[in-house]
Design a protein around this motif. Structure first.
Motif, PDB file in Angstrom:
ATOM      1  N   LEU A 248       1.091  -1.110   0.118  1.00  0.00           N
ATOM      2  CA  LEU A 248       0.024  -0.098  -0.037  1.00  0.00           C
ATOM      3  C   LEU A 248       0.918   1.203  -0.123  1.00  0.00           C
ATOM      4  N   ALA A 249       0.622   2.375  -0.940  1.00  0.00           N
ATOM      5  CA  ALA A 249       1.284   3.559  -0.901  1.00  0.00           C
ATOM      6  C   ALA A 249       1.199   4.276   0.333  1.00  0.00           C
ATOM      7  N   GLU A 250       2.134   5.131   0.452  1.00  0.00           N
ATOM      8  CA  GLU A 250       2.014   5.888   1.566  1.00  0.00           C
ATOM      9  C   GLU A 250       0.839   6.874   1.865  1.00  0.00           C
ATOM     10  N   ASP A 251       0.002   7.350   0.577  1.00  0.00           N
ATOM     11  CA  ASP A 251      -0.959   7.931   0.737  1.00  0.00           C
ATOM     12  C   ASP A 251      -2.401   7.059   1.076  1.00  0.00           C
ATOM     13  N   GLY A 252      -2.162   5.793   1.073  1.00  0.00           N
ATOM     14  CA  GLY A 252      -3.149   4.834   1.424  1.00  0.00           C
ATOM     15  C   GLY A 252      -4.354   4.974   0.355  1.00  0.00           C
ATOM     16  N   GLN A 253      -4.073   5.349  -0.513  1.00  0.00           N
ATOM     17  CA  GLN A 253      -5.075   5.562  -1.571  1.00  0.00           C
ATOM     18  C   GLN A 253      -4.881   4.537  -3.002  1.00  0.00           C
ATOM     19  N   SER A 254      -3.695   4.382  -2.993  1.00  0.00           N
ATOM     20  CA  SER A 254      -3.179   3.483  -4.177  1.00  0.00           C
ATOM     21  C   SER A 254      -2.348   2.317  -3.481  1.00  0.00           C
TER      22      SER A 254
ATOM     23  N   THR B 156       0.980 -16.804  -4.436  1.00  0.00           N
ATOM     24  CA  THR B 156      -0.110 -15.768  -4.474  1.00  0.00           C
ATOM     25  C   THR B 156       0.000 -14.779  -3.090  1.00  0.00           C
ATOM     26  N   GLN B 157       0.429 -13.758  -3.201  1.00  0.00           N
ATOM     27  CA  GLN B 157       0.298 -12.691  -2.085  1.00  0.00           C
ATOM     28  C   GLN B 157       1.242 -13.273  -0.854  1.00  0.00           C
ATOM     29  N   GLU B 158       2.227 -13.921  -1.326  1.00  0.00           N
ATOM     30  CA  GLU B 158       2.927 -14.108  -0.071  1.00  0.00           C
ATOM     31  C   GLU B 158       3.643 -13.229   0.653  1.00  0.00           C
ATOM     32  N   LYS B 159       3.803 -13.140   1.911  1.00  0.00           N
ATOM     33  CA  LYS B 159       4.122 -11.835   2.631  1.00  0.00           C
ATOM     34  C   LYS B 159       5.546 -12.022   3.195  1.00  0.00           C
ATOM     35  N   CYS B 160       6.249 -10.995   2.699  1.00  0.00           N
ATOM     36  CA  CYS B 160       7.728 -10.864   3.285  1.00  0.00           C
ATOM     37  C   CYS B 160       7.612  -9.509   4.458  1.00  0.00           C
TER      38      CYS B 160
ATOM     39  N   SER C  35      21.031 -16.715 -13.166  1.00  0.00           N
ATOM     40  CA  SER C  35      21.358 -15.445 -11.946  1.00  0.00           C
ATOM     41  C   SER C  35      21.019 -15.914 -10.525  1.00  0.00           C
ATOM     42  N   VAL C  36      21.377 -15.249  -9.699  1.00  0.00           N
ATOM     43  CA  VAL C  36      20.913 -15.177  -8.295  1.00  0.00           C
ATOM     44  C   VAL C  36      20.681 -13.630  -7.904  1.00  0.00           C
ATOM     45  N   ARG C  37      19.580 -13.463  -7.399  1.00  0.00           N
ATOM     46  CA  ARG C  37      19.447 -12.007  -6.857  1.00  0.00           C
ATOM     47  C   ARG C  37      18.804 -12.355  -5.462  1.00  0.00           C
ATOM     48  N   LYS C  38      19.206 -11.373  -4.652  1.00  0.00           N
ATOM     49  CA  LYS C  38      18.750 -11.336  -3.258  1.00  0.00           C
ATOM     50  C   LYS C  38      18.446  -9.738  -2.660  1.00  0.00           C
ATOM     51  N   TRP C  39      16.920  -9.922  -2.494  1.00  0.00           N
ATOM     52  CA  TRP C  39      16.416  -8.594  -1.789  1.00  0.00           C
ATOM     53  C   TRP C  39      16.249  -8.641  -0.355  1.00  0.00           C
ATOM     54  N   LYS C  40      16.347  -7.341   0.262  1.00  0.00           N
ATOM     55  CA  LYS C  40      15.899  -7.436   1.539  1.00  0.00           C
ATOM     56  C   LYS C  40      14.817  -6.271   1.587  1.00  0.00           C
ATOM     57  N   MET C  41      13.659  -6.736   2.155  1.00  0.00           N
ATOM     58  CA  MET C  41      12.761  -5.827   2.265  1.00  0.00           C
ATOM     59  C   MET C  41      12.633  -4.842   3.409  1.00  0.00           C
ATOM     60  N   LEU C  42      12.579  -3.618   3.116  1.00  0.00           N
ATOM     61  CA  LEU C  42      12.431  -2.497   4.168  1.00  0.00           C
ATOM     62  C   LEU C  42      11.307  -2.396   4.679  1.00  0.00           C
ATOM     63  N   THR C  43      10.200  -2.725   4.198  1.00  0.00           N
ATOM     64  CA  THR C  43       8.776  -2.436   4.728  1.00  0.00           C
ATOM     65  C   THR C  43       7.945  -3.860   4.408  1.00  0.00           C
ATOM     66  N   ASP C  44       6.785  -4.313   4.971  1.00  0.00           N
ATOM     67  CA  ASP C  44       6.298  -5.318   4.597  1.00  0.00           C
ATOM     68  C   ASP C  44       5.862  -5.249   3.339  1.00  0.00           C
ATOM     69  N   THR C  45       5.962  -6.477   2.551  1.00  0.00           N
ATOM     70  CA  THR C  45       5.835  -6.568   1.204  1.00  0.00           C
ATOM     71  C   THR C  45       5.064  -7.815   0.715  1.00  0.00           C
TER      72      THR C  45
ATOM     73  N   GLU D 129      15.552   0.194  -6.077  1.00  0.00           N
ATOM     74  CA  GLU D 129      16.224   0.751  -4.903  1.00  0.00           C
ATOM     75  C   GLU D 129      15.648   2.109  -4.946  1.00  0.00           C
ATOM     76  N   LEU D 130      15.493   3.034  -6.055  1.00  0.00           N
ATOM     77  CA  LEU D 130      15.303   4.449  -6.081  1.00  0.00           C
ATOM     78  C   LEU D 130      13.769   4.400  -5.750  1.00  0.00           C
ATOM     79  N   ASN D 131      12.888   3.484  -6.282  1.00  0.00           N
ATOM     80  CA  ASN D 131      11.486   3.841  -6.028  1.00  0.00           C
ATOM     81  C   ASN D 131      10.638   3.274  -5.142  1.00  0.00           C
ATOM     82  N   HIS D 132      11.549   2.125  -4.353  1.00  0.00           N
ATOM     83  CA  HIS D 132      10.738   1.215  -3.615  1.00  0.00           C
ATOM     84  C   HIS D 132      11.629   0.814  -2.144  1.00  0.00           C
ATOM     85  N   ALA D 133      10.780   0.499  -1.209  1.00  0.00           N
ATOM     86  CA  ALA D 133      11.388   0.151  -0.103  1.00  0.00           C
ATOM     87  C   ALA D 133      12.178  -1.290   0.105  1.00  0.00           C
ATOM     88  N   MET D 134      13.148  -1.439  -0.992  1.00  0.00           N
ATOM     89  CA  MET D 134      13.876  -2.880  -1.135  1.00  0.00           C
ATOM     90  C   MET D 134      15.223  -2.385  -1.501  1.00  0.00           C
ATOM     91  N   ILE D 135      16.309  -3.432  -1.043  1.00  0.00           N
ATOM     92  CA  ILE D 135      17.478  -3.096  -0.939  1.00  0.00           C
ATOM     93  C   ILE D 135      18.069  -4.427  -1.792  1.00  0.00           C
TER      94      ILE D 135
END
Length: 601
Positions: free
Chosen positions: A401-407, A529-533, A475-485, A447-453
């Motif tokens: 959910l975006a910060e504005d809570g609307q989208s 389907t909508q797995e939560k990290c 390839s191998v890619r590893k993301w760290k979530m900075l917020t509930d995703t 990283e520029l637009n969302h809360a992931m590193i």
């Protein structure tokens, strides 16, 4: 009896011929052919430069081209074969409702998977082209948008039917004779979670098709309708003739691919889905028969036959037989390349589902068709076939959910697999394969637009599949979530790894792991389907590595040394799998020990 074209699609009700055939000299023919090619490329350029969503803008998950009034492809962009190859089916789907009603200034939006669309997230924009007051063709394009509503953000797997996928748009005129339907467009945007991105992508798609219309009309103004369309006919017939010549070089017969299995349908775990592919060659025609493949499933993991299966079969046949690296003559991609290739899949099966089964997530399946056609023909095309590739598009949607809570914010990435080795070349590492041909999403984008590193993004650590020509490395890619995703995925880990050829070893399966390397490590299914990290969690994605080609003991020893120095294989791997003894201190091959190892085997 209804007439059928070579792809098995009904020709009933097609538009009449709207030009007079004339002779076109070779120079003019080349000039018009080059112009068509340039138009399609320029259309794609404007689309991915204008698009808002990263999937179109960065991954170039799009297609564009010019088509005649019957939907025959005159030219296509150098982008995703799936997008380009499906546009004629979009036009057939639109024609069934709108044929005879087109007017200059119309802009039509379409995404219905049971009426030609590749799948519902692929928005298609078609603009009818008029010349001298006569409808003579279409400028069209498609692109995968970030969200279309429905049950879940971005990507959906466990959905009940096609309506649950999201907003279906069946042949909608969003411009009617030049008049924009603001209410309809607003209604569409009000029913998605990413209205700003979708609005930007929609305008980019419209601009792309309008540019194609403009450039094609300029070509017609310069050379005239009869000359341009006669030249286009010649190019299509030429492409068909070149492909049929190659097909005739294959002995008539039936070629069966090794059975393979997709992981599951995203809901019924531990129930693999069989993919059965038979390639029948008769004179200069090819029929790919999918009889024996798994029945349709109760999730989104089904495949639209017309919009996805047919383009895959045509692309696989064309790619194998007219590989640009092995073909001296220029052969343009157009309708002529579709004509010799046919497909059959029984109704009610994975590759030809009955309405209204959902078919949102269909790419891993069609990549497996492509891979299987290649393997089926490997014995008769030893210099063209490749060992098994990753053949599983790994599309993952991250959302919240975006910060504005609307989208919502929604980000869709495509991770890179690899190709198998081929006769004379190692498999390509860390690239999207076969029908997809998309580019990687740069980590900076997310990283520029969302809360992931991004904690890691590189080639897998495991050694490639041994072979005279080794398999590619995924390839191998590893993301760290900075917020509930929330995470949605339609990937396939290849639990049956890519096949080796001619004595080459099989490749490696992929994996999804939450919190890898910690005491909370947890393997995930390839389709979720909508797995939560939660904030602080990591997600590690490993893509399959391709199979090897040829006996590993025949690999050039100096090349094995390079692999060791590049950290692709260890000294032990070199000894065990390749029969090559490496003196690591001297960075050299121990020739005498290597000779003993290889002769002993």
């Amino acid at each position: 009896m209804t007439a059928l074209d070579p792809a098995g699609v009904s020709l009933a009700g097609v538009a009449p011929r709207n030009f007079t055939t004339v002779d076109v000299d070779p120079i003019t023919l080349r000039v018009i052919g080059g112009a068509l090619n340039s138009i399609a490329k320029e259309m794609a350029q404007i689309l991915y430069r204008m698009a808002y969503s990263s999937l179109i803008r960065e991954s170039e998950d799009l297609g564009a081209g010019i088509f005649d009034a019957n939907g025959r492809e005159l030219c296509e962009s150098d982008s995703t074969p799936m997008h380009c190859g499906s546009i004629p089916a979009y036009i057939r789907g639109i024609d069934r409702k709108l044929a005879g009603t087109y007017r200059p200034g119309d802009v039509i939006l379409h995404n219905h998977p049971y009426h030609g669309a590749a799948h519902s997230p692929d928005y298609g924009i078609m603009i009818p082209i008029f010349f001298g007051g006569v409808h003579i063709g279409f400028a069209g394009c498609t692109g995968h948008v970030s969200d279309i509503g429905g049950n879940f953000p971005g990507l959906c797997m466990d959905v009940v039917d096609v309506w649950a996928e999201g907003k279906l748009m069946d042949s909608m005129k969003i411009y009617d004779a030049g008049v924009r339907n603001e209410a309809l467009i607003q209604h569409i945007l009000d029913n998605v979670r990413t209205p700003e991105q979708n609005a930007g992508d929609l305008e980019a798609l419209i601009a792309c098709s309008r540019l194609g219309e403009k450039r094609f009309l300029e070509l017609l103004d310069r050379y005239g309708l009869d000359v341009v369309m006669s030249a286009a006919d010649k190019w299509m017939d030429y492409s068909e003739d070149m492909l049929r010549r190659k097909i005739r070089e294959i002995p008539d017969g039936e070629y069966v691919a090794p059975e393979s299995y997709l992981d599951d349908d995203g809901k019924n775990r531990d129930v693999p889905l069989k993919v059965s592919v038979r390639v029948k060659v008769e004179d200069d025609d090819v029929v790919v028969d999918l009889t024996g493949s798994h029945g349709q499933v109760p999730t989104a993991f089904n495949v639209p036959f017309e919009g996805s299966v047919l383009p895959t079969v045509a692309s696989a046949v064309r790619t194998l037989l007219l590989d640009e690296a092995l073909t001296e003559e220029f052969v343009p991609q157009n309708d002529g390349c579709f004509r010799p290739a046919k497909a059959y899949a029984p109704e009610g099966t994975l590759f030809n589902p009955d309405f209204p089964a959902s078919c949102f997530a269909r790419f891993s399946q069609i990549n497996r068709i492509f891979d299987s056609i290649n393997l089926a023909l490997s014995d008769v095309l030893p210099d063209r076939a490749v060992a098994g590739s990753s053949a599983a598009l790994c599309a993952i949607a991250y959302s919240g959910l975006a910060e504005d809570g609307q989208s919502y914010w929604v980000y869709i990435e495509i991770n890179e697999g690899s190709y198998g080795g081929r006769n004379g070349k190692d498999g390509m590492d860390c690239v999207d394969s076969l029908m997809a041909n998309t580019r990687n999403n740069p980590i900076e984008e997310l990283e520029l637009n969302h809360a992931m590193i991004a904690e890691r993004y590189e080639l897998r650590d495991e050694p490639p599949a041994p072979g005279r020509y080794r398999g590619g490395i995924g390839s191998v890619r590893k993301w760290k979530m900075l917020t509930d995703t929330f995470i949605g995925s339609e990937a396939d880990n290849r639990n049956d790894p890519p096949k080796g050829l001619e004595g080459g070893h099989a490749g490696r399966a992929g994996s999804f792991t939450r919190n890898a390397g910690t005491d909370r490590e947890e393997p995930l299914h390839s389709k979720v389907t909508q797995e939560k990290c939660a904030a602080g969690d990591t997600l590690e994605i490993k893509l399959p590595s391709g199979g090897g080609y040829g006996d590993p003991f025949e690999r050039d020893a100096a090349t094995v040394l390079e692999d060791v120095l590049d950290d692709f294989v260890s000294v032990d791997d070199a000894r065990t799998h390749y029969g090559v003894e490496i003196d690591l201190a001297a960075s050299a091959v121990d020739e005498a020990a290597t000779a003993r190892l290889r002769s002993a085997r």
